[in-house]
Write a protein that holds these residues in place. Structure first.
Motif, short mmCIF file in Angstrom:
data_model
loop_
_atom_site.label_atom_id
_atom_site.label_comp_id
_atom_site.label_asym_id
_atom_site.label_seq_id
_atom_site.Cartn_x
_atom_site.Cartn_y
_atom_site.Cartn_z
N MET A 130 -8.00 2.53 11.45
CA MET A 130 -7.91 1.41 10.43
C MET A 130 -8.44 0.27 10.64
SD MET A 130 -3.89 2.30 9.53
CE MET A 130 -3.07 2.76 10.80
N ALA A 131 -8.31 -0.30 11.99
CA ALA A 131 -8.83 -1.52 12.32
C ALA A 131 -10.29 -1.62 12.17
CB ALA A 131 -8.52 -1.78 13.87
N PRO A 143 -10.82 -16.30 1.00
CA PRO A 143 -10.44 -16.79 2.10
C PRO A 143 -9.37 -16.25 2.75
CG PRO A 143 -10.37 -18.08 0.06
CD PRO A 143 -10.80 -16.97 -0.42
N ALA A 144 -9.33 -16.49 4.16
CA ALA A 144 -8.38 -15.59 4.93
C ALA A 144 -6.84 -15.55 4.77
CB ALA A 144 -8.53 -16.11 6.38
N ASP A 145 -6.40 -16.97 4.14
CA ASP A 145 -5.22 -16.99 3.68
C ASP A 145 -4.95 -16.73 2.28
OD1 ASP A 145 -6.56 -18.81 2.30
OD2 ASP A 145 -5.15 -20.69 2.56
N LYS A 146 -5.57 -15.92 1.66
CA LYS A 146 -5.61 -15.54 0.24
C LYS A 146 -5.62 -13.95 0.28
CE LYS A 146 -5.14 -19.58 -1.32
NZ LYS A 146 -3.75 -20.26 -1.57
N ARG A 147 -5.49 -13.25 1.37
CA ARG A 147 -5.60 -11.68 1.44
C ARG A 147 -4.88 -11.47 2.77
NH1 ARG A 147 -9.45 -11.78 5.83
NH2 ARG A 147 -11.18 -13.05 5.40
N GLU A 148 -4.51 -9.84 2.59
CA GLU A 148 -3.78 -9.45 3.93
C GLU A 148 -3.76 -7.82 3.61
OE1 GLU A 148 0.31 -10.85 3.53
OE2 GLU A 148 0.94 -9.14 2.53
N TRP A 149 -3.71 -7.23 4.76
CA TRP A 149 -3.59 -5.60 4.83
C TRP A 149 -2.22 -5.19 5.29
CZ3 TRP A 149 -7.82 -8.56 5.12
CH2 TRP A 149 -9.11 -8.27 4.46
N ARG A 150 -1.62 -4.32 4.76
CA ARG A 150 -0.39 -3.76 5.51
C ARG A 150 -0.25 -2.41 5.72
NH1 ARG A 150 2.52 -5.85 -0.28
NH2 ARG A 150 1.59 -3.89 -0.89
N THR A 151 0.68 -1.80 6.72
CA THR A 151 0.73 -0.92 7.17
C THR A 151 2.17 -0.42 7.35
OG1 THR A 151 -1.50 -0.74 8.14
CG2 THR A 151 0.17 1.06 8.96
N LYS A 161 -2.80 3.13 4.81
CA LYS A 161 -1.48 4.08 5.30
C LYS A 161 -1.66 4.72 6.60
CE LYS A 161 -0.46 3.61 0.80
NZ LYS A 161 0.62 3.15 0.26
N THR A 162 -2.85 5.13 7.07
CA THR A 162 -3.04 5.66 8.41
C THR A 162 -4.47 5.67 8.47
OG1 THR A 162 -2.61 7.61 9.53
CG2 THR A 162 -3.12 7.86 7.12
N SER A 163 -5.05 6.35 9.46
CA SER A 163 -6.49 6.59 9.59
C SER A 163 -7.07 7.45 8.31
CB SER A 163 -6.81 7.55 10.79
OG SER A 163 -8.11 8.06 10.65
N PRO A 164 -8.18 6.43 7.90
CA PRO A 164 -8.79 7.34 6.69
C PRO A 164 -9.20 8.54 6.81
CG PRO A 164 -10.31 5.59 7.86
CD PRO A 164 -9.05 5.34 8.27
#
Length: 247
Positions: A194-195, A171-179, A134-137
């Motif tokens: 966040m990064a 695997p990299a193609d089976k996950r993502e992060w969203r903001t 969402k934002t900085s933890p």
């Protein structure tokens, strides 16, 4: 599954989606109930109990739809709210897998121990996981929590990193992060912090803020970022994590 209330309102069924599960034609089920109160959230009917949507679908309706759409749909997205706090989630995953669907789980990352249980159980392991940041933890206690529920500014840094590390085993193609790019909540310093939670090969998907029907009514009049401001933030994020996109 026999003990589940199949005929009680449980969530919102989206019968077909081409955008919620990368590479799949899928259905989505947005379960009610969430442990966070993001001020810009527009799913009030799923998040705040006194406002639960009276038109919610039942699990029976979901299962019937999945049975009818076998061979047409390939995947099921389980979202929310927060699916990891909903007792129906295991049964939904099992049913979907029995019918041959790939399962994508959307989570806010605040329940790493539960997430680990799902990942380690072959019957419950999602095929794809998307985690919202969402934002900085360090800002979660002041901006994302039910009032006064958490006061330790480092608490969310710990659990979000634990969840991100678990998801990184995929695997990299089976996950993502969203903001969501919410003015005042997602700025350069927030993006930097966040990064630091993410692997370098993360897929980090950004979305524009929508100022309507927000839990905090003051956000309904908050102007979204200008295109030039979005471009600046996306460029900065790409300097930290290579695979960054604006959806």
């Amino acid at each position: 599954m026999a003990n589940l209330p199949l005929n009680e309102p449980a969530g919102v069924l989206v019968k077909t989606t081409l955008v919620d599960y990368p590479g799949m034609t899928a259905g989505s089920f947005f379960l009610k109930g969430c442990n966070l109160r993001c001020p810009y959230c527009y799913n009030i009917g799923l998040v705040v109990p006194q406002y639960y949507d009276k038109e919610l679908n039942t699990l029976e309706e979901l299962f019937s739809h999945l049975e009818k759409r076998q061979g047409i749909l390939s995947g099921l997205v389980i979202s929310g709210g927060e699916p990891l706090i909903n007792t129906a989630t295991p049964a939904i995953i099992k049913k979907a897998k029995e019918l041959g669907y790939k399962v994508k789980l959307d989570t806010n990352g605040t329940f790493p121990s539960r997430l680990k249980e799902f990942i380690e159980n072959p019957e419950l392991k999602p095929d794809f996981i998307a985690m919202d940041i969402k934002t900085s933890p360090y800002r979660y206690p002041q901006t994302m929590c039910i009032k006064n529920s958490v006061t330790d500014k480092y608490f969310f840094r710990s659990i979000l990193k634990e969840s991100a590390d678990l998801i990184s085993t995929y695997p990299a193609d089976k996950r993502e992060w969203r903001t969501v790019l919410v003015p005042g909540l997602v700025e350069k310093q927030d993006i930097k912090e966040m990064a630091e939670l993410l692997p370098q090969d993360a897929s980090w998907q950004f979305a524009q803020f929508r100022n309507g029907n927000c839990i905090d009514s003051s956000y309904n009049t908050l102007a979204p970022y200008l295109d030039s401001e979005i471009n600046e933030l996306i460029t900065y994020a790409k300097s930290l994590i290579k695979n960054v996109q604006l959806r």
